[in-house]
Design a protein around this motif. Structure first.
Motif, short mmCIF file in Angstrom:
data_model
loop_
_atom_site.label_atom_id
_atom_site.label_comp_id
_atom_site.label_asym_id
_atom_site.label_seq_id
_atom_site.Cartn_x
_atom_site.Cartn_y
_atom_site.Cartn_z
N GLU A 1 35.80 26.47 33.32
CA GLU A 1 34.56 26.93 33.24
C GLU A 1 34.04 25.95 34.39
O GLU A 1 34.62 24.02 34.34
N GLY A 2 32.76 26.10 34.80
CA GLY A 2 32.14 24.82 35.72
C GLY A 2 31.07 25.29 36.35
O GLY A 2 31.59 25.80 37.31
N ARG A 3 29.81 24.61 36.22
CA ARG A 3 28.07 25.41 36.97
C ARG A 3 29.41 24.39 38.45
O ARG A 3 29.00 22.75 38.14
N MET A 27 37.74 39.98 40.01
CA MET A 27 36.60 39.36 40.58
C MET A 27 36.05 37.90 39.68
O MET A 27 36.19 36.77 40.64
N LEU A 28 36.95 38.52 38.51
CA LEU A 28 36.62 37.21 37.56
C LEU A 28 38.12 35.77 38.59
O LEU A 28 37.10 34.57 38.50
N ARG A 29 38.98 36.46 38.49
CA ARG A 29 39.64 35.02 39.04
C ARG A 29 39.62 34.49 40.39
O ARG A 29 39.98 34.01 40.85
N PHE A 30 39.03 35.47 41.35
CA PHE A 30 38.27 35.31 42.56
C PHE A 30 37.41 33.79 41.70
O PHE A 30 37.37 32.82 42.63
N TRP A 35 29.19 32.03 38.14
CA TRP A 35 30.53 30.99 38.59
C TRP A 35 30.97 31.63 36.22
O TRP A 35 29.86 32.03 36.19
N LEU A 36 32.44 30.84 36.26
CA LEU A 36 32.83 31.13 34.97
C LEU A 36 31.81 30.88 34.13
O LEU A 36 31.74 29.72 34.13
N THR A 37 31.87 31.09 32.63
CA THR A 37 31.59 30.75 31.42
C THR A 37 33.11 30.58 30.23
O THR A 37 33.86 30.71 31.54
N GLY A 38 33.18 29.77 29.95
CA GLY A 38 34.46 29.85 29.13
C GLY A 38 35.15 30.68 29.14
O GLY A 38 36.94 30.81 28.92
N SER A 39 34.71 31.43 28.23
CA SER A 39 35.23 32.72 28.30
C SER A 39 36.00 33.79 29.20
O SER A 39 37.12 33.76 28.67
N GLY A 40 34.74 33.27 30.26
CA GLY A 40 35.50 34.18 30.97
C GLY A 40 36.69 33.21 32.47
O GLY A 40 37.77 33.53 32.71
N ALA A 41 36.54 31.93 32.11
CA ALA A 41 37.73 31.20 32.77
C ALA A 41 39.51 32.02 32.39
O ALA A 41 40.65 31.93 32.26
N ARG A 42 39.09 31.78 30.62
CA ARG A 42 40.05 32.60 29.81
C ARG A 42 40.76 33.39 29.67
O ARG A 42 41.68 33.56 30.10
N ARG A 43 39.56 34.31 30.50
CA ARG A 43 39.70 36.23 29.96
C ARG A 43 40.47 35.85 32.00
O ARG A 43 41.03 36.82 31.59
N ALA A 44 40.76 35.27 32.39
CA ALA A 44 41.12 35.16 33.77
C ALA A 44 42.22 35.11 33.87
O ALA A 44 43.02 34.91 34.86
N ASP A 78 40.29 34.45 24.18
CA ASP A 78 41.45 33.99 24.99
C ASP A 78 42.81 34.77 25.67
O ASP A 78 43.72 34.19 26.24
N LYS A 79 42.72 36.04 25.67
CA LYS A 79 43.39 36.58 25.80
C LYS A 79 42.98 37.18 27.01
O LYS A 79 42.21 37.78 27.23
N ALA A 80 43.83 36.84 28.24
CA ALA A 80 43.46 36.77 29.48
C ALA A 80 44.48 38.29 30.37
O ALA A 80 44.93 39.09 29.64
N GLY A 81 43.31 38.98 31.27
CA GLY A 81 43.95 39.75 31.94
C GLY A 81 42.64 41.27 31.79
O GLY A 81 41.46 41.59 31.06
#
Length: 158
Positions: free
Chosen positions: A95-97, A27-30, A80-89, A12-15
């Motif tokens: 998330e969403g395909r 890249m995650l933020r894009f 596309w981002l997974t849930g973990s990737g979306a939280r990290r961004a 859950d920690k972004a950054g």
């Protein structure tokens, strides 16, 4: 605290962190802003060679931050981002395909953004996802907003 709860807290920690450098984070933020991008679009937005983008996206996929697949026959893969990737961004997007019906619009928006950035690097891009978050869903919601400050020049007779 259980092992699973500790892992979820880390996710859950972004950054930027030990497992994620500045380029990977960008890249995650894009991806968060655009929902999904092709590999070549991600490379151009991040201003890296396609080989480097492929390596980074593979690493992010192994880390569980993104997914990729060839959604259209004969076309390049989409990411596309997974849930973990979306939280990290850390941008508050889910998330969403992407649906196949939205790929043309997503592709066009990313291309438009790259054209604007190439011509006016100081312009600020606000994605449709950001607009919805700020203004809610309305009947006339734009796909994106570009903020650009123009200087007014005055031409006088000599």
């Amino acid at each position: 605290m259980s092992r699973r709860a500790r892992r979820r807290g880390r996710e859950d920690k972004a950054g930027i962190g030990p497992d994620l450098g500045a380029l990977e984070f960008r890249m995650l933020r894009f991806l968060a802003e655009h929902q999904a991008l092709t590999l070549s679009q991600l490379a151009r937005l991040a201003r890296v060679e396609s080989r480097q983008a492929r390596q980074i996206s593979s690493s992010l996929e192994r880390s569980g931050y993104l997914r990729g697949a060839q959604l259209l026959v004969g076309r390049e893969p989409w990411l596309w981002l997974t849930g973990s990737g979306a939280r990290r961004a850390g941008m508050g997007f889910r998330e969403g395909r992407p649906g196949v019906g939205s790929l043309a619009r997503l592709h066009a928006l990313a291309e438009i953004r790259m054209q604007i950035v190439a011509r006016a690097p100081e312009a600020r891009w606000r994605s449709g996802r950001s607009v919805v978050r700020e203004q809610g869903r309305g009947p006339a919601r734009p796909c994106a907003i570009v903020e650009y400050s123009l200087r007014v020049l005055r031409a006088d007779k000599a």
